[in-house]
Scaffold this motif. Structure first.
Motif, PDB file in Angstrom:
ATOM      1  N   UNK A   1       0.837  -1.213   0.000  1.00 30.51           N
ATOM      2  CA  UNK A   1       0.000   0.000   0.000  1.00 30.51           C
ATOM      3  C   UNK A   1       0.868   1.258   0.000  1.00 30.51           C
ATOM      4  N   UNK A   2       1.909   1.264   0.822  1.00 28.60           N
ATOM      5  CA  UNK A   2       2.791   2.429   0.892  1.00 28.60           C
ATOM      6  C   UNK A   2       3.568   2.621  -0.408  1.00 28.60           C
ATOM      7  N   UNK A   3       3.981   1.519  -1.047  1.00 29.03           N
ATOM      8  CA  UNK A   3       4.672   1.625  -2.335  1.00 29.03           C
ATOM      9  C   UNK A   3       3.779   2.281  -3.383  1.00 29.03           C
ATOM     10  N   UNK A   4       2.500   1.910  -3.396  1.00 32.48           N
ATOM     11  CA  UNK A   4       1.559   2.511  -4.349  1.00 32.48           C
ATOM     12  C   UNK A   4       1.438   4.015  -4.094  1.00 32.48           C
TER      13      UNK A   4
ATOM     14  N   UNK B   1       5.560  14.739   5.848  1.00 33.46           N
ATOM     15  CA  UNK B   1       4.422  14.005   6.406  1.00 33.46           C
ATOM     16  C   UNK B   1       4.862  12.561   6.594  1.00 33.46           C
ATOM     17  N   UNK B   2       4.502  11.969   7.715  1.00 33.77           N
ATOM     18  CA  UNK B   2       4.758  10.541   7.898  1.00 33.77           C
ATOM     19  C   UNK B   2       3.435   9.806   7.728  1.00 33.77           C
ATOM     20  N   UNK B   3       3.498   8.724   6.980  1.00 37.39           N
ATOM     21  CA  UNK B   3       2.291   7.961   6.660  1.00 37.39           C
ATOM     22  C   UNK B   3       2.551   6.493   6.947  1.00 37.39           C
ATOM     23  N   UNK B   4       1.641   5.877   7.653  1.00 37.62           N
ATOM     24  CA  UNK B   4       1.698   4.436   7.905  1.00 37.62           C
ATOM     25  C   UNK B   4       0.473   3.804   7.256  1.00 37.62           C
ATOM     26  N   UNK B   5       0.594   2.533   6.917  1.00 35.02           N
ATOM     27  CA  UNK B   5      -0.557   1.769   6.423  1.00 35.02           C
ATOM     28  C   UNK B   5      -0.875   0.732   7.484  1.00 35.02           C
TER      29      UNK B   5
ATOM     30  N   UNK C   1      -6.190  10.878  11.700  1.00 34.62           N
ATOM     31  CA  UNK C   1      -6.568  11.058  10.306  1.00 34.62           C
ATOM     32  C   UNK C   1      -6.258   9.788   9.531  1.00 34.62           C
ATOM     33  N   UNK C   2      -7.285   9.211   8.927  1.00 35.01           N
ATOM     34  CA  UNK C   2      -7.132   7.977   8.165  1.00 35.01           C
ATOM     35  C   UNK C   2      -7.791   8.122   6.799  1.00 35.01           C
ATOM     36  N   UNK C   3      -7.144   7.531   5.791  1.00 32.92           N
ATOM     37  CA  UNK C   3      -7.661   7.521   4.425  1.00 32.92           C
ATOM     38  C   UNK C   3      -7.643   6.077   3.934  1.00 32.92           C
ATOM     39  N   UNK C   4      -8.647   5.633   3.204  1.00 36.26           N
ATOM     40  CA  UNK C   4      -8.667   4.241   2.724  1.00 36.26           C
ATOM     41  C   UNK C   4      -7.536   3.980   1.728  1.00 36.26           C
ATOM     42  N   UNK C   5      -6.862   2.853   1.884  1.00 34.02           N
ATOM     43  CA  UNK C   5      -5.739   2.507   1.003  1.00 34.02           C
ATOM     44  C   UNK C   5      -6.164   2.272  -0.435  1.00 34.02           C
TER      45      UNK C   5
END
Length: 97
Positions: free
Chosen positions: A13-16, A51-55, A70-74
């Motif tokens: 997900x993070x690669x995308x 920004x740091x983002x985790x999946x 704050x969450x966003x759908x993968x």
């Protein structure tokens, strides 16, 4: 084994998202040895506005987390990349705009 499987899914997900952010001109740093894996996106030369983002899997759904709140759908990679690009532009000092 389950933890490793979840880690690989999070990385995918993070690669995308990393690819979409790079296509928009943002620099990125992948720290996938962390648990959960973390992606940092920022303007090249302006790392302090990153920004740091985790999946993570929350309630059976994979989401990108930019903070604990704050969450966003993968599955919505392109709209999420657009939102994060706007946030990053707002964080940039005038010298980088």
């Amino acid at each position: 084994m389950r933890v490793r499987y979840r880690h690989r899914i999070a990385e995918r997900h993070l690669d995308a998202l990393a690819g979409e952010m790079q296509a928009r001109g943002w620099a990125r740093l992948k720290l996938y040895v962390e648990s959960p894996p973390v992606l940092f996106v920022y303007a090249d030369g302006n790392e302090e506005s990153a920004l740091s983002i985790a999946a993570t899997n929350t309630g059976g759904q994979w989401v990108f987390q930019t903070s604990r709140l704050i969450e966003y759908p993968c599955e919505a990679v392109i709209p999420v990349a657009n939102i994060l690009s706007d946030v990053l532009r707002d964080r940039m000092p005038d010298a980088f705009r």
